[in-house]
Enzyme design. Structure first.
Site, PDB file in Angstrom:
ATOM      1  N   SER A  24       0.826  -1.202   0.000  1.00 35.63           N
ATOM      2  CA  SER A  24       0.000   0.000   0.000  1.00 35.63           C
ATOM      3  C   SER A  24       0.866   1.260   0.000  1.00 35.63           C
ATOM      4  CB  SER A  24      -0.927   0.000   1.214  1.00 35.63           C
ATOM      5  OG  SER A  24      -1.613   1.227   1.254  1.00 35.63           O
TER       6      SER A  24
ATOM      7  N   ASP B 257      -7.384  -6.079   3.609  1.00 37.29           N
ATOM      8  CA  ASP B 257      -6.674  -4.807   3.722  1.00 37.29           C
ATOM      9  C   ASP B 257      -6.743  -4.256   5.146  1.00 37.29           C
ATOM     10  OD1 ASP B 257      -5.553  -2.306   3.292  1.00 37.29           O
ATOM     11  OD2 ASP B 257      -7.216  -1.538   2.079  1.00 37.29           O
TER      12      ASP B 257
ATOM     13  N   HIS C 108      -8.157   1.842  -4.410  1.00 35.33           N
ATOM     14  CA  HIS C 108      -9.161   1.691  -3.345  1.00 35.33           C
ATOM     15  C   HIS C 108      -9.708   3.077  -2.994  1.00 35.33           C
ATOM     16  CE1 HIS C 108      -9.773   0.612   1.225  1.00 35.33           C
ATOM     17  NE2 HIS C 108     -10.911   0.805   0.603  1.00 35.33           N
TER      18      HIS C 108
ATOM     19  N   MET D 205     -11.814   5.411  -0.911  1.00 38.31           N
ATOM     20  CA  MET D 205     -12.534   5.591   0.355  1.00 38.31           C
ATOM     21  C   MET D 205     -13.166   6.972   0.303  1.00 38.31           C
ATOM     22  SD  MET D 205      -9.659   3.924   2.766  1.00 38.31           S
ATOM     23  CE  MET D 205      -8.484   3.974   1.437  1.00 38.31           C
TER      24      MET D 205
ATOM     25  N   HIS E 100      -1.185  -1.117  -4.335  1.00 43.87           N
ATOM     26  CA  HIS E 100      -2.465  -0.683  -3.767  1.00 43.87           C
ATOM     27  C   HIS E 100      -2.423   0.829  -3.516  1.00 43.87           C
ATOM     28  CE1 HIS E 100      -6.207  -1.494  -1.512  1.00 43.87           C
ATOM     29  NE2 HIS E 100      -5.787  -0.604  -0.627  1.00 43.87           N
TER      30      HIS E 100
ATOM     31  N   MET F 151      -8.558   8.923  -0.212  1.00 42.87           N
ATOM     32  CA  MET F 151      -9.469   9.283   0.894  1.00 42.87           C
ATOM     33  C   MET F 151      -9.935  10.724   0.725  1.00 42.87           C
ATOM     34  SD  MET F 151      -7.224   7.855   4.044  1.00 42.87           S
ATOM     35  CE  MET F 151      -6.368   6.276   3.963  1.00 42.87           C
TER      36      MET F 151
ATOM     37  N   MET G 206     -12.158  -5.098   4.531  1.00 43.81           N
ATOM     38  CA  MET G 206     -11.351  -4.240   5.402  1.00 43.81           C
ATOM     39  C   MET G 206     -11.165  -4.954   6.741  1.00 43.81           C
ATOM     40  SD  MET G 206     -10.504  -1.715   3.618  1.00 43.81           S
ATOM     41  CE  MET G 206      -9.498  -1.063   4.952  1.00 43.81           C
TER      42      MET G 206
ATOM     43  N   ASP H 187      -4.593   4.095  -2.043  1.00 46.06           N
ATOM     44  CA  ASP H 187      -5.714   4.484  -1.184  1.00 46.06           C
ATOM     45  C   ASP H 187      -6.078   5.946  -1.391  1.00 46.06           C
ATOM     46  OD1 ASP H 187      -6.133   2.102   0.505  1.00 46.06           O
ATOM     47  OD2 ASP H 187      -4.063   2.471   1.092  1.00 46.06           O
TER      48      ASP H 187
HETATM   49  C1  DX5 Z   1      -6.486   1.845   5.304  1.00 46.77           C
HETATM   50  C2  DX5 Z   1      -6.046   1.578   3.903  1.00 46.77           C
HETATM   51  C3  DX5 Z   1      -5.017   0.536   3.816  1.00 46.77           C
HETATM   52  C4  DX5 Z   1      -3.717   0.877   4.525  1.00 46.77           C
HETATM   53  C5  DX5 Z   1      -3.153  -0.423   5.008  1.00 46.77           C
HETATM   54  O1  DX5 Z   1      -7.570   2.675   5.299  1.00 46.77           O
HETATM   55  O2  DX5 Z   1      -7.134   1.147   3.117  1.00 46.77           O
HETATM   56  O3  DX5 Z   1      -4.755   0.149   2.477  1.00 46.77           O
HETATM   57  O4  DX5 Z   1      -2.798   1.527   3.704  1.00 46.77           O
HETATM   58  O5  DX5 Z   1      -2.051  -0.161   5.788  1.00 46.77           O
HETATM   59  P1  DX5 Z   1      -1.517  -1.190   6.870  1.00 46.77           P
HETATM   60  O6  DX5 Z   1      -1.110  -2.425   6.137  1.00 46.77           O
HETATM   61  O7  DX5 Z   1      -0.351  -0.461   7.493  1.00 46.77           O
HETATM   62  O8  DX5 Z   1      -2.631  -1.450   7.842  1.00 46.77           O
HETATM   63 ZN    ZN Z   2      -6.682   0.242   1.095  1.00 43.76          ZN
END
Ligand code: DX5
Ligand code: ZN
Length: 212
Positions: A5, A172, A63, A65, A30, A34, A134, A32
């Site tokens: 990630s 994840d 991903h 969010m 990956h 947000m 998740m 993320d």
């Molecule tokens: C959290 C993200 C994850 C995050 C995972 O909201 O969706 O992808 O980067 O990080 P770790 O592996 O450190 O929990």
């Molecule tokens: Zn994620």
């Protein structure tokens, strides 16, 4: 498969990060996104990702969010994403959003928060390419793995196998060297790891182990 990630990468030194990442055993990257509304944090947006995505030689597992993720299908496509994941909790018309992602030429994934049961997927699991479970409440890297996720992987494996769905199972949040084997054993196909990879002394070695 393993999807490191990017959220945990050193954004001040991305060139160095991509040097080892691109040569690592990890299969996907990956990403993320947000919005500070769907989750209580903001990561990076498309003007930044446009440049970052060009550095990656790994397929992009995006991903979102964010609320109303369907608004950003063209932007995700423009990144060259392999798969676009939207949250079940963010889509009133999930079936339509999945079709729109497919129409744009990407694989479509649906993501469930820890409190959302696997059973809500009953009528959509055959239409998606991936289900992202998740294993932490989304919004931050480096959180503790929620062990109830093991049950959800088991239930999801059963749902997928019994419906003839081809969806992959991705997990994840808080995935690390202590739990990745159990997740694999229970039927997870893709593991996301942020802190466990980027926080390691030898990230490439961790990728090698976890990507099998
Ligand atoms: C959290 C993200 C994850 C995050 C995972 O909201 O969706 O992808 O980067 O990080 P770790 O592996 O450190 O929990
Ligand atoms: Zn994620």
């Amino acid at each position: 498969m393993l999807a490191p990630s990017l959220l945990s990468a050193d954004f001040g030194n991305l060139e160095r990060e991509f040097q080892w990442l691109n040569n690592s055993a990890a299969q996907w990257l990956h990403i993320d996104v947000m919005d500070g509304v769907f989750v209580p944090n903001i990561s990076f947006g498309f003007p930044v990702l446009k440049h970052v995505a060009r550095l990656s030689r790994k397929p992009l597992d995006v991903h979102l969010m964010i609320v109303e993720p369907q608004k950003f299908i063209p932007e995700v496509k423009a990144l060259g994403a392999y798969i676009m994941n939207v949250h079940y909790e963010a889509c009133t018309h999930l079936h339509r959003v999945i079709a729109q992602i497919h129409d744009a030429g990407m694989k479509a994934g649906v993501t469930l928060n820890p409190a959302t049961p696997v059973s809500v997927l009953q009528d959509i699991v055959q239409d998606v390419d991936l289900v992202l479970l998740m294993s932490v409440n989304p919004g931050f890297g480096g959180q503790k793995f929620i062990t109830h996720t093991y049950n959800k992987v088991r239930q999801l494996r059963q749902l997928i196998d019994s419906t003839g769905s081809h969806a992959l199972i991705e997990v994840d949040g808080g995935v690390d060297l202590t739990n990745y084997q159990e997740l694999r054993r229970l039927g997870a196909d893709v593991l996301v790891a942020g802190n466990a990879v980027f926080g390691a002394d030898d990230p490439a070695a961790v990728c090698e182990k976890m990507s099998v």
